[in-house]
Write an enzyme that holds these catalytic residues in place. Structure first.
Site, PDB file in Angstrom:
ATOM      1  N   SER A  76      52.814 -84.649  27.642  1.00 30.29           N
ATOM      2  CA  SER A  76      53.259 -85.673  26.681  1.00 30.29           C
ATOM      3  C   SER A  76      53.119 -85.114  25.276  1.00 30.29           C
ATOM      4  O   SER A  76      52.372 -84.143  25.067  1.00 30.29           O
ATOM      5  CB  SER A  76      52.375 -86.918  26.820  1.00 30.29           C
ATOM      6  OG  SER A  76      52.552 -87.791  25.720  1.00 30.29           O
ATOM      7  N   TYR A 123      44.415 -91.158  28.594  1.00 29.71           N
ATOM      8  CA  TYR A 123      45.763 -90.587  28.750  1.00 29.71           C
ATOM      9  C   TYR A 123      45.918 -89.344  27.873  1.00 29.71           C
ATOM     10  O   TYR A 123      46.366 -88.292  28.339  1.00 29.71           O
ATOM     11  CB  TYR A 123      46.794 -91.651  28.368  1.00 29.71           C
ATOM     12  CG  TYR A 123      48.235 -91.239  28.549  1.00 29.71           C
ATOM     13  CD1 TYR A 123      48.900 -91.447  29.763  1.00 29.71           C
ATOM     14  CD2 TYR A 123      48.967 -90.661  27.505  1.00 29.71           C
ATOM     15  CE1 TYR A 123      50.229 -91.084  29.927  1.00 29.71           C
ATOM     16  CE2 TYR A 123      50.297 -90.291  27.661  1.00 29.71           C
ATOM     17  CZ  TYR A 123      50.921 -90.512  28.872  1.00 29.71           C
ATOM     18  OH  TYR A 123      52.243 -90.148  29.030  1.00 29.71           O
TER      19      TYR A 123
END
Ligand SMILES: NC(=O)c1ccc[n+]([C@@H]2O[C@H](COP(=O)([O-])OP(=O)(O)OC[C@H]3O[C@@H](n4cnc5c(N)ncnc54)[C@H](O)[C@@H]3O)[C@@H](O)[C@H]2O)c1
Length: 265
Positions: free
Chosen positions: A140, A153
């Site tokens: 990401s 995350y």
């Protein structure tokens, strides 16, 4: 990998979002597919939307090493081998580092980090049986620019980058390439599937996501065929990655300000 046509590609988390769009894109390029997801219903929908290539579906929770190893064995048995593994399944939990429960923390790391480790290690022996192989790990932009209240995350995606870069070094001289993918905001179900996020917060997060899943899928397929080591998806990811290199502290602060203003409250 020069061409995806007639290659066999395994994709985790293929029941939704980027995984589904990627499966559809790969099929359009002539690749055969071994698709998996924890949700068998949505996985069947993905398979049902694809024709013209061989597709197998596998109900797999990537937190389970045994299940992922079984997936690799089944994919090999069904397709005669596998050329590409895409470790895509992912989830997040909303909350600050001091309030997220240890269980949710572990859940996110188990899926996003250990899922990538299990997927890579289970499929590597299969890739080695082929003339060329490819490992694609979906990280990401949060591996460069973290968002507040997204700590587990962010951590997991930094880990995926470190894992992918190390793997690339260790596979030097072997015909197996590694691509680490850093999407910016992509319009998928990730916010709806996020733990502890209200509908309003999910909608706010969703508003800052500007890239569609099919556009992300095109970029990922191209990165595989061009043997890219790293790919940033969306103008937001490209801009944030560049700014982080030039002015790291300012970029983190400016992103936090942006998310406070336009993101979830
Ligand atoms: N959407 C974004 O803005 C964005 C940005 C950067 C990175 N990503 C990454 O892209 C990947 C795909 O996410 P998405 O945006 O398509 O989200 P999504 O929620 O639409 O799809 C994720 C899929 O993973 C599956 N999944 C969840 N837990 C699983 C488990 N334990 N085992 C197997 N499958 C599981 C879900 O069932 C779902 O089908 C993730 O790794 C995510 O972190 C997404």
């Amino acid at each position: 990998m020069t061409k995806l046509r007639d290659k066999v590609v395994a994709v985790t988390g293929a029941g939704s979002g980027i995984g589904r769009a990627l499966a559809q894109r790969l099929a359009a390029l002539g690749a055969h597919l071994a698709l998996s997801d924890i949700d068998e219903g949505t996985l069947r929908e993905t398979a049902g939307s694809i024709s013209g290539v061989n597709v197998s579906i596998h109900a797999v929770d990537v937190r389970s090493r045994d299940a992922v190893e079984r997936y690799a064995a089944e994919a090999r048995a069904k397709h005669g081998g596998v050329d590409v593994i895409v470790n895509n399944a992912g989830r997040t939990v909303y909350g600050s580092l001091d309030e997220v429960s240890y269980e949710d923390f572990a859940m996110v790391l188990d899926i996003n980090m250990w899922g990538v480790v299990y997927g890579t290690r289970a499929f590597l022996p299969l890739l080695r049986e082929r003339p060329e192989g490819h490992v694609v790990n979906i990280s990401s932009i949060n591996a460069m620019v973290p968002f507040a209240k997204n700590g587990p995350y962010n951590m997991s995606k930094y880990a995926v980058l470190g894992f992918s870069e190390t793997l690339g070094l260790e596979l030097r001289g072997q015909p197996i390439r590694v691509t680490c993918v850093h999407p910016g905001g992509i319009q998928t179900n990730i916010v709806n599937n996020a733990k502890n996020m209200t509908k309003e917060q999910a909608t706010a997060f969703g508003r800052v996501a500007k890239t569609t899943a099919p556009a992300a899928a095109i970029a990922i397929a191209r990165a595989i065929e061009k043997n890219k080591r790293q790919v940033f998806i969306g103008i937001d990811a490209k801009t944030m990655a560049l700014c982080k290199r030039i002015a790291p502290h300012t970029t983190l602060q400016a992103t936090a300000k942006f998310m406070e203003t336009f993101g979830p409250k």
